[in-house]
Design a protein around this motif. Structure first.
Motif, PDB file in Angstrom:
ATOM      1  N   ASP A 332       0.854  -1.194   0.000  1.00 13.54           N
ATOM      2  CA  ASP A 332       0.000   0.000   0.000  1.00 13.54           C
ATOM      3  C   ASP A 332       0.883   1.234   0.000  1.00 13.54           C
ATOM      4  O   ASP A 332       2.065   1.172   0.359  1.00 13.54           O
ATOM      5  CB  ASP A 332      -0.928  -0.007   1.220  1.00 13.54           C
ATOM      6  CG  ASP A 332      -0.181   0.203   2.523  1.00 13.54           C
ATOM      7  OD1 ASP A 332      -0.181   1.327   3.021  1.00 13.54           O
ATOM      8  OD2 ASP A 332       0.424  -0.772   3.030  1.00 13.54           O
ATOM      9  N   ASN A 333       0.297   2.349  -0.385  1.00 18.06           N
ATOM     10  CA  ASN A 333       1.066   3.594  -0.453  1.00 18.06           C
ATOM     11  C   ASN A 333       0.951   4.407   0.837  1.00 18.06           C
ATOM     12  O   ASN A 333       1.415   5.549   0.899  1.00 18.06           O
ATOM     13  CB  ASN A 333       0.628   4.449  -1.647  1.00 18.06           C
ATOM     14  CG  ASN A 333      -0.820   4.928  -1.520  1.00 18.06           C
ATOM     15  OD1 ASN A 333      -1.540   4.556  -0.587  1.00 18.06           O
ATOM     16  ND2 ASN A 333      -1.248   5.752  -2.476  1.00 18.06           N
ATOM     17  N   GLY A 334       0.324   3.812   1.858  1.00 14.11           N
ATOM     18  CA  GLY A 334       0.198   4.494   3.136  1.00 14.11           C
ATOM     19  C   GLY A 334      -0.902   5.531   3.179  1.00 14.11           C
ATOM     20  O   GLY A 334      -1.102   6.184   4.211  1.00 14.11           O
ATOM     21  N   ILE A 335      -1.629   5.692   2.080  1.00 11.55           N
ATOM     22  CA  ILE A 335      -2.698   6.718   2.027  1.00 11.55           C
ATOM     23  C   ILE A 335      -4.042   6.058   1.727  1.00 11.55           C
ATOM     24  O   ILE A 335      -4.879   5.909   2.608  1.00 11.55           O
ATOM     25  CB  ILE A 335      -2.363   7.793   0.977  1.00 11.55           C
ATOM     26  CG1 ILE A 335      -0.975   8.391   1.253  1.00 11.55           C
ATOM     27  CG2 ILE A 335      -3.423   8.895   0.986  1.00 11.55           C
ATOM     28  CD1 ILE A 335      -0.503   9.348   0.195  1.00 11.55           C
ATOM     29  N   THR A 336      -4.229   5.640   0.467  1.00 14.37           N
ATOM     30  CA  THR A 336      -5.516   5.036   0.099  1.00 14.37           C
ATOM     31  C   THR A 336      -5.392   3.806  -0.792  1.00 14.37           C
ATOM     32  O   THR A 336      -6.339   3.021  -0.878  1.00 14.37           O
ATOM     33  CB  THR A 336      -6.401   6.056  -0.649  1.00 14.37           C
ATOM     34  OG1 THR A 336      -5.725   6.457  -1.853  1.00 14.37           O
ATOM     35  CG2 THR A 336      -6.704   7.265   0.230  1.00 14.37           C
ATOM     36  N   LYS A 337      -4.262   3.613  -1.458  1.00 12.83           N
ATOM     37  CA  LYS A 337      -4.182   2.584  -2.500  1.00 12.83           C
ATOM     38  C   LYS A 337      -3.598   1.271  -1.983  1.00 12.83           C
ATOM     39  O   LYS A 337      -2.528   1.237  -1.403  1.00 12.83           O
ATOM     40  CB  LYS A 337      -3.341   3.089  -3.672  1.00 12.83           C
ATOM     41  CG  LYS A 337      -3.977   4.251  -4.417  1.00 12.83           C
ATOM     42  CD  LYS A 337      -3.193   4.605  -5.671  1.00 12.83           C
ATOM     43  CE  LYS A 337      -3.810   5.806  -6.380  1.00 12.83           C
ATOM     44  NZ  LYS A 337      -5.206   5.547  -6.806  1.00 12.83           N
ATOM     45  N   LEU A 338      -4.341   0.187  -2.237  1.00 15.36           N
ATOM     46  CA  LEU A 338      -3.883  -1.164  -1.952  1.00 15.36           C
ATOM     47  C   LEU A 338      -3.602  -1.867  -3.281  1.00 15.36           C
ATOM     48  O   LEU A 338      -4.456  -1.898  -4.167  1.00 15.36           O
ATOM     49  CB  LEU A 338      -4.957  -1.947  -1.184  1.00 15.36           C
ATOM     50  CG  LEU A 338      -4.725  -3.456  -1.029  1.00 15.36           C
ATOM     51  CD1 LEU A 338      -3.502  -3.734  -0.182  1.00 15.36           C
ATOM     52  CD2 LEU A 338      -5.963  -4.136  -0.451  1.00 15.36           C
ATOM     53  N   THR A 339      -2.398  -2.415  -3.416  1.00 15.51           N
ATOM     54  CA  THR A 339      -2.018  -3.127  -4.634  1.00 15.51           C
ATOM     55  C   THR A 339      -1.907  -4.615  -4.329  1.00 15.51           C
ATOM     56  O   THR A 339      -1.175  -5.024  -3.425  1.00 15.51           O
ATOM     57  CB  THR A 339      -0.672  -2.613  -5.176  1.00 15.51           C
ATOM     58  OG1 THR A 339      -0.779  -1.220  -5.470  1.00 15.51           O
ATOM     59  CG2 THR A 339      -0.284  -3.365  -6.440  1.00 15.51           C
ATOM     60  N   LEU A 340      -2.645  -5.415  -5.089  1.00 10.35           N
ATOM     61  CA  LEU A 340      -2.617  -6.866  -4.942  1.00 10.35           C
ATOM     62  C   LEU A 340      -2.032  -7.489  -6.198  1.00 10.35           C
ATOM     63  O   LEU A 340      -2.426  -7.135  -7.318  1.00 10.35           O
ATOM     64  CB  LEU A 340      -4.032  -7.414  -4.715  1.00 10.35           C
ATOM     65  CG  LEU A 340      -4.797  -6.891  -3.495  1.00 10.35           C
ATOM     66  CD1 LEU A 340      -6.220  -7.440  -3.510  1.00 10.35           C
ATOM     67  CD2 LEU A 340      -4.091  -7.278  -2.207  1.00 10.35           C
ATOM     68  N   LEU A 341      -1.100  -8.409  -6.027  1.00 11.61           N
ATOM     69  CA  LEU A 341      -0.538  -9.166  -7.139  1.00 11.61           C
ATOM     70  C   LEU A 341      -1.153 -10.560  -7.088  1.00 11.61           C
ATOM     71  O   LEU A 341      -0.892 -11.345  -6.172  1.00 11.61           O
ATOM     72  CB  LEU A 341       0.985  -9.239  -7.030  1.00 11.61           C
ATOM     73  CG  LEU A 341       1.715  -7.892  -7.053  1.00 11.61           C
ATOM     74  CD1 LEU A 341       3.226  -8.093  -6.916  1.00 11.61           C
ATOM     75  CD2 LEU A 341       1.403  -7.124  -8.344  1.00 11.61           C
ATOM     76  N   LEU A 342      -1.984 -10.870  -8.084  1.00 10.75           N
ATOM     77  CA  LEU A 342      -2.767 -12.097  -8.077  1.00 10.75           C
ATOM     78  C   LEU A 342      -2.427 -12.967  -9.284  1.00 10.75           C
ATOM     79  O   LEU A 342      -2.340 -12.475 -10.419  1.00 10.75           O
ATOM     80  CB  LEU A 342      -4.260 -11.767  -8.069  1.00 10.75           C
ATOM     81  CG  LEU A 342      -4.731 -10.968  -6.844  1.00 10.75           C
ATOM     82  CD1 LEU A 342      -6.098 -10.364  -7.099  1.00 10.75           C
ATOM     83  CD2 LEU A 342      -4.761 -11.868  -5.610  1.00 10.75           C
ATOM     84  N   GLN A 343      -2.231 -14.250  -9.017  1.00  4.05           N
ATOM     85  CA  GLN A 343      -1.868 -15.200 -10.067  1.00  4.05           C
ATOM     86  C   GLN A 343      -3.094 -16.025 -10.464  1.00  4.05           C
ATOM     87  O   GLN A 343      -3.549 -16.885  -9.710  1.00  4.05           O
ATOM     88  CB  GLN A 343      -0.778 -16.144  -9.558  1.00  4.05           C
ATOM     89  CG  GLN A 343      -0.384 -17.241 -10.535  1.00  4.05           C
ATOM     90  CD  GLN A 343       0.352 -16.702 -11.748  1.00  4.05           C
ATOM     91  OE1 GLN A 343       1.469 -16.208 -11.607  1.00  4.05           O
ATOM     92  NE2 GLN A 343      -0.257 -16.796 -12.923  1.00  4.05           N
ATOM     93  N   PRO A 344      -3.675 -15.760 -11.631  1.00  6.38           N
ATOM     94  CA  PRO A 344      -4.822 -16.577 -12.079  1.00  6.38           C
ATOM     95  C   PRO A 344      -4.357 -17.988 -12.407  1.00  6.38           C
ATOM     96  O   PRO A 344      -3.162 -18.278 -12.490  1.00  6.38           O
ATOM     97  CB  PRO A 344      -5.321 -15.833 -13.314  1.00  6.38           C
ATOM     98  CG  PRO A 344      -4.127 -15.099 -13.821  1.00  6.38           C
ATOM     99  CD  PRO A 344      -3.316 -14.732 -12.612  1.00  6.38           C
ATOM    100  N   GLU A 345      -5.322 -18.888 -12.622  1.00  9.64           N
ATOM    101  CA  GLU A 345      -4.973 -20.276 -12.931  1.00  9.64           C
ATOM    102  C   GLU A 345      -4.220 -20.383 -14.248  1.00  9.64           C
ATOM    103  O   GLU A 345      -3.386 -21.272 -14.430  1.00  9.64           O
ATOM    104  CB  GLU A 345      -6.240 -21.122 -12.966  1.00  9.64           C
ATOM    105  CG  GLU A 345      -6.912 -21.244 -11.595  1.00  9.64           C
ATOM    106  CD  GLU A 345      -8.125 -22.148 -11.631  1.00  9.64           C
ATOM    107  OE1 GLU A 345      -8.426 -22.705 -12.722  1.00  9.64           O
ATOM    108  OE2 GLU A 345      -8.773 -22.312 -10.593  1.00  9.64           O
ATOM    109  N   THR A 346      -4.510 -19.485 -15.170  1.00 10.85           N
ATOM    110  CA  THR A 346      -3.755 -19.430 -16.427  1.00 10.85           C
ATOM    111  C   THR A 346      -3.411 -17.978 -16.725  1.00 10.85           C
ATOM    112  O   THR A 346      -4.187 -17.069 -16.405  1.00 10.85           O
ATOM    113  CB  THR A 346      -4.585 -19.994 -17.600  1.00 10.85           C
ATOM    114  OG1 THR A 346      -5.794 -19.255 -17.727  1.00 10.85           O
ATOM    115  CG2 THR A 346      -4.897 -21.474 -17.362  1.00 10.85           C
ATOM    116  N   GLY A 347      -2.267 -17.751 -17.289  1.00 11.57           N
ATOM    117  CA  GLY A 347      -1.879 -16.398 -17.656  1.00 11.57           C
ATOM    118  C   GLY A 347      -0.935 -15.768 -16.645  1.00 11.57           C
ATOM    119  O   GLY A 347      -0.598 -16.361 -15.609  1.00 11.57           O
TER     120      GLY A 347
END
Length: 385
Positions: A332-347
């Motif tokens: 997170d940037n400590g303010i408002t933004k949450l970043t998630l790194l997600l691995q789909p089943e393909t791609g």
């Protein structure tokens, strides 16, 4: 404050006369004392000068003076026994009763980060305190463990008694004394005795030990276990000479710095907190946090069984769903933004950026759910903390 040598401490244990008992007899009585033990000690004026010197200059000088006292006594073999017997009875100035029910122990000087050559016993209400010394470190260790064991037993007894009146969701998991480091301008003391407790889905702090149901509403703080940050202090994180410390930080970034006596105490608190967070997540099962994604009002669902799901706020349309095992990273940037790194089943890995007004609350909850899931999948996870 009274200072005692352990070899003159053996007066009463739980109402039993221990004046003629051996050191081992007294320790055995402590070990088998039941749910609540009361110690009675007497302060002897004849040894007061030596005790004061012991407190001032430490163990080495204490031993020197003790030897001098013994040598002096041996110079008059005809009268030393009678004089010792009479002085012991005539110079008792005060009898101190110390209930071990929810008492506390500390190897540090009161309010400081300096270790003693002995340990302090403080009654539950803080009105009675004695410091115990011994010329033999092994005896001191045995006494410390015996007294501590009785305090632990009394705490368990109190928890069982209180839990009998509480609902399943409000059960007390653990409670014990800690020392909190608080800086107050103009005061030398920086460490204050506090009662820390895990109850239901919260962790609470008290200035004094709660004795009744009403007392549990008089906490200094009450934080949701799912939304705290708990860290064990490494060597570089320590603020002074106390070695066994940990921190608890709230969603509002209010940080509390706690110290305990031993590494075993620190490990006990760490295990209790981590396990309690996991059990709370399993009991709550899911948390929902409103936010914004790509200009759309959304709700992020954290579900211990199903993982992460993002729904629209209006019609509850499912936008995407991922298992916790597919989460490759978060920040997170400590303010408002949450970043998630997600691995789909393909791609390839996908980056999801969601805005939240309560970003820290969401981040801490995400960490709690992820850790709980990992602990369920890998039982060795908790052992490696």
């Amino acid at each position: 404050m009274f200072v005692y040598y352990i070899n003159v401490f053996n007066n009463q244990v739980d109402g039993k006369d221990m004046r003629n008992a051996t050191h081992d007899d007294v320790v055995e009585a402590l070990k088998n004392g039941g749910d609540c033990v009361t110690l009675v000690v007497k302060h002897l004026k004849t040894i007061t000068p030596y005790l004061r010197q012991a407190a001032a200059v430490g163990k080495e000088e204490t031993e020197t003076h003790s030897n001098e006292l013994e040598s002096s006594s041996n110079k008059s073999p005809e009268t030393s026994s009678n004089r010792s017997s009479s002085s012991m009875s005539e110079t008792v100035v005060e009898e101190i009763t110390i209930p071990l029910d929810m008492a506390s122990l500390s190897q540090y000087k009161t309010g400081e980060d300096t270790l003693r050559d002995g340990f302090e016993v403080i009654s539950k209400d803080g009105k009675v305190a004695v410091t115990l010394f011994s010329n033999q470190p092994e005896d001191l260790t045995v006494w410390y463990k015996a007294v501590k064991n009785n305090i632990i037993i009394s705490a368990r007894q109190m928890i069982r008694s209180l839990n009998s009146t509480l609902s399943e969701d409000e059960q007390i998991v653990f409670m014990n004394w800690v020392w909190e480091r608080c800086y107050q301008r103009g005061q030398r003391q920086t460490w204050y005795r506090k009662m820390l407790a895990i109850k239901g889905s919260e962790i609470l702090l008290f200035n004094r030990a709660p004795s009744s149901i009403r007392d549990w509403s008089r906490q200094e703080f009450a934080y949701s276990l799912i939304e705290i940050e708990h860290n064990v202090c490494k060597q570089d994180d320590l603020l002074d000479k106390r070695k066994h410390c940990f921190t608890i930080e709230s969603t509002q970034k209010k940080k509390h710095y706690f110290g305990v006596d031993t590494h075993a105490d620190l490990l006990d608190w760490t295990t209790k907190i981590v396990n309690s967070v996991r059990m709370t997540v399993e009991r709550v099962k899911a948390k929902i946090y409103p936010g914004s994604w790509k200009g759309t009002r959304v709700k992020l669902h954290l579900d211990i069984e199903e993982g992460l799901k993002l729904y629209t706020s209006d019609d509850k349309t499912l936008l995407w769903s991922h298992k916790f095992s597919q989460l490759r990273g978060s920040s997170d940037n400590g303010i408002t933004k949450l970043t998630l790194l997600l691995q789909p089943e393909t791609g390839p890995v996908e980056e999801m950026v969601i805005d939240f007004a309560n970003i820290r609350e969401v981040m801490l909850a995400l960490l709690s759910f992820y850790s709980a899931k990992l602990a369920n999948i890998d039982p060795a996870f908790l052992k490696n903390l």
